[in-house]
Enzyme design. Structure first.
Site, PDB file in Angstrom:
ATOM      1  N   GLU A 305     -32.171 -24.025  56.185  1.00  7.89           N
ATOM      2  CA  GLU A 305     -32.967 -24.738  57.192  1.00  7.89           C
ATOM      3  C   GLU A 305     -33.337 -26.106  56.621  1.00  7.89           C
ATOM      4  O   GLU A 305     -33.636 -26.231  55.429  1.00  7.89           O
ATOM      5  CB  GLU A 305     -34.229 -23.922  57.495  1.00  7.89           C
ATOM      6  CG  GLU A 305     -35.173 -24.549  58.503  1.00  7.89           C
ATOM      7  CD  GLU A 305     -36.487 -23.784  58.606  1.00  7.89           C
ATOM      8  OE1 GLU A 305     -36.948 -23.539  59.723  1.00  7.89           O
ATOM      9  OE2 GLU A 305     -37.055 -23.446  57.535  1.00  7.89           O
ATOM     10  N   LYS A 365     -34.603 -22.214  66.688  1.00  9.19           N
ATOM     11  CA  LYS A 365     -35.675 -21.343  66.209  1.00  9.19           C
ATOM     12  C   LYS A 365     -36.640 -21.012  67.349  1.00  9.19           C
ATOM     13  O   LYS A 365     -37.115 -21.899  68.060  1.00  9.19           O
ATOM     14  CB  LYS A 365     -36.417 -22.044  65.070  1.00  9.19           C
ATOM     15  CG  LYS A 365     -37.446 -21.219  64.329  1.00  9.19           C
ATOM     16  CD  LYS A 365     -37.961 -22.046  63.161  1.00  9.19           C
ATOM     17  CE  LYS A 365     -38.896 -21.274  62.256  1.00  9.19           C
ATOM     18  NZ  LYS A 365     -39.315 -22.107  61.097  1.00  9.19           N
ATOM     19  N   CYS A 416     -36.164 -18.777  58.689  1.00  8.99           N
ATOM     20  CA  CYS A 416     -37.350 -18.844  57.839  1.00  8.99           C
ATOM     21  C   CYS A 416     -38.477 -17.903  58.278  1.00  8.99           C
ATOM     22  O   CYS A 416     -38.396 -16.685  58.092  1.00  8.99           O
ATOM     23  CB  CYS A 416     -37.824 -20.293  57.789  1.00  8.99           C
ATOM     24  SG  CYS A 416     -38.985 -20.669  56.456  1.00  8.99           S
TER      25      CYS A 416
END
Length: 549
Positions: A305, A365, A416
């Site tokens: 990321e 995301k 993440c």
């Protein structure tokens, strides 16, 4: 164990698992010194329990400390009225969460303390409810369910929830781990809490049997053996849980960790595109190692990321740097990019970059980090905290799952923070993602306890869904976790590194993947029902006492 005076007459024929029906022991009826000693004992048990819970989590990773810590917290609450249990639970949570969430400090000590203060309220509310359910038969079951309900609530509110530091995440490689394949993270937490409750119940019964010798004392000791056996059986029964086998298919995945120049809130430094160049350089080195025969040829490559700090859609230079590195390695590469959405928003994107056709399919995301990727209550927060402006453009959440076709497989992209959220990972697996690929940027928290805690989550997710998990991190910890939850390869932190790992491709679904959140909802309803039943019984008893008087 002593029980706080409640003003209620003793009940007869109390079922197994209920608190002792004897009158209040002497210390409660003694002078102020005895009562103070009892209170100090409760405080010490709550604090010690919180410390043991912290020790169960990475980086210490002493997983048996989780049931032992919960047992001490139960000891501190047992026999309390809900009001006292509330603040004892709050104390235990503070002692646990202050070190467990110490990785928040680079953002600011005020953010760290404020987060812990808010999250501890959930534990305090759970403790108040536990004080009620301890009055019911079979209370270890109800306590375990109540603990799951508390962790569910933490993962839901406020502002999207914060499911970090759930007890299950301390059990990445423990005797409890296999429960994840049956009921996911909530079932692992329940099993740990149930073991703790059974340990305390066994101790209570043994203590009551430690008086005058005789048949009654021997009977109580025998009664203590049953919950003790249960406490030991809960983790040991996992050896009988069947695990899916290998399916004979593998894929070679390149992992790149490029590192960043700075630290803390300014980890990406001041030089434009330096993070992009770092990761492109490591990709070129990986390609060279493959040509030299030092590494096997990858089928695909994964970058972290934020592996590009420049939007490749809008910046021709960034696009050229990425394209050259992907052409050099010669296989589809998953690039982590922050891309502009309109003039005022952005998205954290997992972008498939093909060596022939360039940028293609992507995943945005879904579970965004509050105050990191967007600013809740903007007017107030921006007026009070200057550093909140570092967020910049406000992120927009994605709307689809992370299944992305790359070469011979469909990977499951997870970004993440999302690895902590059950639903995000589960739906990515259900969409066909295998193996799971976690792109993460922990640069602001490097060398704190966040990277090992996040890796522990990946270990549990691997077992939960029977999927290998590959993690690419800007500064570490990049890793490869087998479907059995074992770390097969990992990097050090704050170094540049790269490798190619051979990863099994699994498609068989676990029970947890199939049933989804059903076990969690069942436990939540059980926990809430137990609190309601205990409250109703208490009101009936109070009414009976008033009528008799």
């Amino acid at each position: 164990m002593v029980q706080e005076k409640t003003g209620m007459p003793p009940a007869h024929g109390t079922p197994p698992g209920a608190p002792p029906p004897t009158p209040d022991p002497a210390p409660t009826n003694g002078g102020p010194g005895a009562r103070k000693g009892l209170l100090l004992g409760r405080v010490a048990a709550a604090a010690a329990g919180g410390l043991l819970l912290f020790a169960a989590f990475p980086p210490l990773d002493w997983w048996p400390c989780a049931p032992l810590g919960l047992a001490l917290i139960i000891v501190s609450l047992y026999g309390c009225r809900p009001r006292r249990a509330f603040w004892l639970g709050y104390l235990g949570a503070l002692v646990f969460l202050l070190p467990a969430l110490a990785w928040v400090r680079p953002i600011g000590y005020d953010a760290w303390v404020g987060l812990v203060a808010i999250e501890s309220l959930f534990y305090a509310a759970m403790a108040a409810g536990a004080a009620l359910v301890f009055r019911l038969p079979l209370w270890p079951l109800w306590f375990g369910a109540l603990w799951v309900a508390m962790e569910w609530a933490r993962g839901l509110v406020p502002i999207g929830g914060f499911p970090w530091a759930r007890v299950a995440f301390s059990q990445g490689e423990s005797l409890y781990t296999s429960y994840a394949a049956l009921g996911g993270v909530p079932l692992v937490s329940f099993a740990v809490a149930l073991s703790a409750g059974l340990l305390v119940l066994a101790a209570l019964r043994a203590a009551r049997g430690g008086g005058p010798a005789g048949a009654r004392g021997a009977g109580l000791w025998r009664a203590a053996a049953l919950p003790l056996a249960g406490a030991l059986a809960v983790p040991l029964v996992t050896f009988a849980i069947p695990r899916p086998g290998d399916e004979g298919r593998t894929v070679n995945i390149g992992i790149v960790q490029g590192n960043v120049p700075g630290e803390g809130m300014y980890a990406f430094g001041d030089e434009p595109a330096i993070v992009l160049k770092n990761h492109a350089d490591q990709t070129h080195k990986l390609a060279a190692a493959v040509r030299a025969g030092r590494l096997p040829r990858p089928d695909l490559v994964v970058l972290p990321e934020n592996s590009t700090d420049i939007d490749p859609y809008r910046d021709a230079g960034a696009r050229a740097i990425i394209d050259a590195s992907v052409k050099d390695v010669g296989v589809p590469t998953l690039v982590g990019a922050v891309v502009a959405i309109g003039d005022s928003h952005r998205a954290t994107r997992s972008l498939v970059w093909d060596p022939a056709t360039g940028p293609g399919a992507y995943y945005d995301k879904q579970q965004l980090v509050p105050f990191g990727e967007y600013t809740p209550f903007q007017d107030v927060v921006l007026a009070l905290f200057e550093r909140a402006r570092l967020v910049g453009r406000q992120s927009v959440a994605g709307t689809r799952d992370g299944d992305l076709r790359m070469g011979p497989v469909t990977v499951g992209a997870v970004n993440c923070y999302e690895v902590a959220f059950d639903g995000i990972v589960r739906e990515t697996v259900r969409a066909g993602g295998t193996p799971l690929v976690v792109q993460t940027n922990n640069a602001s928290y490097a060398l704190s306890n966040l990277p090992p805690q996040q890796l522990a989550m990946s270990k549990l997710r691997a077992v939960e869904h029977n999927r290998a998990v590959v993690t690419a991190a800007t500064t570490g910890i990049s890793a490869y976790v087998t479907p059995d939850g074992k770390v097969s390869w990992q990097t050090r932190e704050r170094v540049a590194d790269m490798t190619v790992v051979t990863v099994p491709v699994r498609t068989q679904a676990t029970v947890a993947t199939k049933v989804g959140a059903a076990p969690e909802w069942a436990l939540i309803l059980v926990g809430a029902g137990a609190v309601a039943a205990a409250g109703w019984r208490g009101r009936r008893r109070d009414e009976q006492v008033r009528n008799d008087s």
